[in-house]
Enzyme design. Sequence first.
Site, PDB file in Angstrom:
ATOM      1  N   ASP A   1       0.910  -1.015  -0.165  1.00  0.00           N
ATOM      2  CA  ASP A   1      -0.050  -0.017  -0.089  1.00  0.00           C
ATOM      3  C   ASP A   1       0.877   1.237   0.029  1.00  0.00           C
ATOM      4  O   ASP A   1       1.853   1.181   0.588  1.00  0.00           O
ATOM      5  CB  ASP A   1      -0.954   0.173   1.230  1.00  0.00           C
ATOM      6  CG  ASP A   1      -1.920  -0.768   0.987  1.00  0.00           C
ATOM      7  OD1 ASP A   1      -2.155  -1.491   0.080  1.00  0.00           O
ATOM      8  OD2 ASP A   1      -2.659  -1.258   2.166  1.00  0.00           O
TER       9      ASP A   1
ATOM     10  N   SER B   1     -10.286  10.741 -12.054  1.00  0.00           N
ATOM     11  CA  SER B   1     -11.798  10.435 -12.006  1.00  0.00           C
ATOM     12  C   SER B   1     -11.979   9.153 -10.756  1.00  0.00           C
ATOM     13  O   SER B   1     -12.563   8.085 -11.304  1.00  0.00           O
ATOM     14  CB  SER B   1     -12.395  10.207 -13.421  1.00  0.00           C
ATOM     15  OG  SER B   1     -11.661   9.167 -13.984  1.00  0.00           O
TER      16      SER B   1
ATOM     17  N   ASN C   1     -12.570   9.510   3.984  1.00  0.00           N
ATOM     18  CA  ASN C   1     -12.761   8.278   3.005  1.00  0.00           C
ATOM     19  C   ASN C   1     -11.577   7.993   2.592  1.00  0.00           C
ATOM     20  O   ASN C   1     -10.677   8.595   2.498  1.00  0.00           O
ATOM     21  CB  ASN C   1     -13.599   9.101   1.895  1.00  0.00           C
ATOM     22  CG  ASN C   1     -14.982   9.429   2.072  1.00  0.00           C
ATOM     23  OD1 ASN C   1     -15.623   8.602   2.669  1.00  0.00           O
ATOM     24  ND2 ASN C   1     -15.365  10.525   1.976  1.00  0.00           N
TER      25      ASN C   1
ATOM     26  N   GLN D   1     -14.718  10.947  16.820  1.00  0.00           N
ATOM     27  CA  GLN D   1     -14.285  11.311  15.133  1.00  0.00           C
ATOM     28  C   GLN D   1     -13.345  11.815  14.961  1.00  0.00           C
ATOM     29  O   GLN D   1     -12.515  11.649  13.972  1.00  0.00           O
ATOM     30  CB  GLN D   1     -15.422  12.063  14.533  1.00  0.00           C
ATOM     31  CG  GLN D   1     -17.018  11.430  14.247  1.00  0.00           C
ATOM     32  CD  GLN D   1     -16.978   9.968  13.828  1.00  0.00           C
ATOM     33  OE1 GLN D   1     -16.495   9.968  12.677  1.00  0.00           O
ATOM     34  NE2 GLN D   1     -17.182   8.691  14.329  1.00  0.00           N
TER      35      GLN D   1
ATOM     36  N   ASP E   1     -10.955  -4.971   6.295  1.00  0.00           N
ATOM     37  CA  ASP E   1     -10.099  -6.067   6.768  1.00  0.00           C
ATOM     38  C   ASP E   1     -10.004  -6.329   8.176  1.00  0.00           C
ATOM     39  O   ASP E   1      -9.797  -7.593   8.504  1.00  0.00           O
ATOM     40  CB  ASP E   1      -8.800  -5.721   6.073  1.00  0.00           C
ATOM     41  CG  ASP E   1      -8.845  -5.434   4.427  1.00  0.00           C
ATOM     42  OD1 ASP E   1      -9.860  -5.896   3.910  1.00  0.00           O
ATOM     43  OD2 ASP E   1      -8.168  -4.521   3.995  1.00  0.00           O
TER      44      ASP E   1
END
Length: 361
Positions: free
Chosen positions: A34, A48, A147, A305, A316
């Site tokens: 990653d 996009s 996100n 948060q 995962d």
Amino acid sequence: MAAADEPKPKKLKVEAPEALSENVLFGMGNPLLDISAVVDKDFLDKYSLKPNDQILAEDKHKELFDELVKKFKVEYHAGGSTQNSMKVAQWMIQEPHRAATFFGCIGIDKFGEILKSKAADAHVDAHYYEQNEQPTGTCAACITGGNRSLVANLAAANCYKKEKHLDLENNWMLVEKARVYYIAGFFLTVSPESVLKVARYAAENNRTFTLNLSAPFISQFFKEALMEVMPYVDILFGNETEAATFAREQGFETKDIKEIARKTQALPKVNSKRQRTVIFTQGRDDTIVATGNDVTAFPVLDQNQEEIVDTNGAGDAFVGGFLSQLVSNKPLTECIRAGHYAASVIIRRTGCTFPEKPDFH
């Protein structure tokens, strides 16, 4: 025989009845490195990308990886969905080491060496098929707020070959040692025949086979492979977006996640000794669980948060936590509690990483 007189059996009784053996949990998937960074909306728009999605890299993403490294502060973490789950499960289990096994394909290169050493550090028994036609796969994790948009360049991960690895006697022996199997749906794009071989073995031997919907594109573009393995699935995982796409593709004609879970639970099944369980996570909203009897909502742990650093790997981690208890035959509620705990730890850190020891009781 004299051996019968020795007081060995007594000693065994003192040990925990659910003492785990090595290789009790088997996972197979795409090992990826990653490359994660906090990016801006312009970067997502340029390529996009949706803010919260998982896709496979196409030609238009060729420059993305270079630009990510040049323009933003990146972190490298050993990743790949199934491999993440195996690491988290092993972390939750702690002892014995190598309770979790992992198979996947890497390249003979620096990134491959990193994945090997990280798996060893995590005490996962990783057996990679190594080839030199493709470099080790990478996954760009583009983070904006809460996100993450994932772009996977599978490369070597896409080169896994059943006959070159899974079928080899020494490797298949590790499959036979396991009680619980987990494969992310992502691997259906690579080697559906490997997934089916393991799934059939689990059903024939009344062991638990688990699968993840993994991403909306799996239900859309790999529907045939997914539905071929579905009758063997004892436990199905997914998130709310994946569940909605699956329902649409299957013509369920409902957007109610509980109803989707119920309909998915009732799909045809090969091993009738085990009822299917369907588990849909929804980020901070309740986790929905459908069994043969009912559909239940389990609230996640209260999370400040502000403490959330990186939601990449939360799904995962949930699976890893869940499986860590499932291998000891813990009740479903305990498995879910462990899943929620593991996810709550992982989202407070970058990448799918964790502290030295879990604090789960």
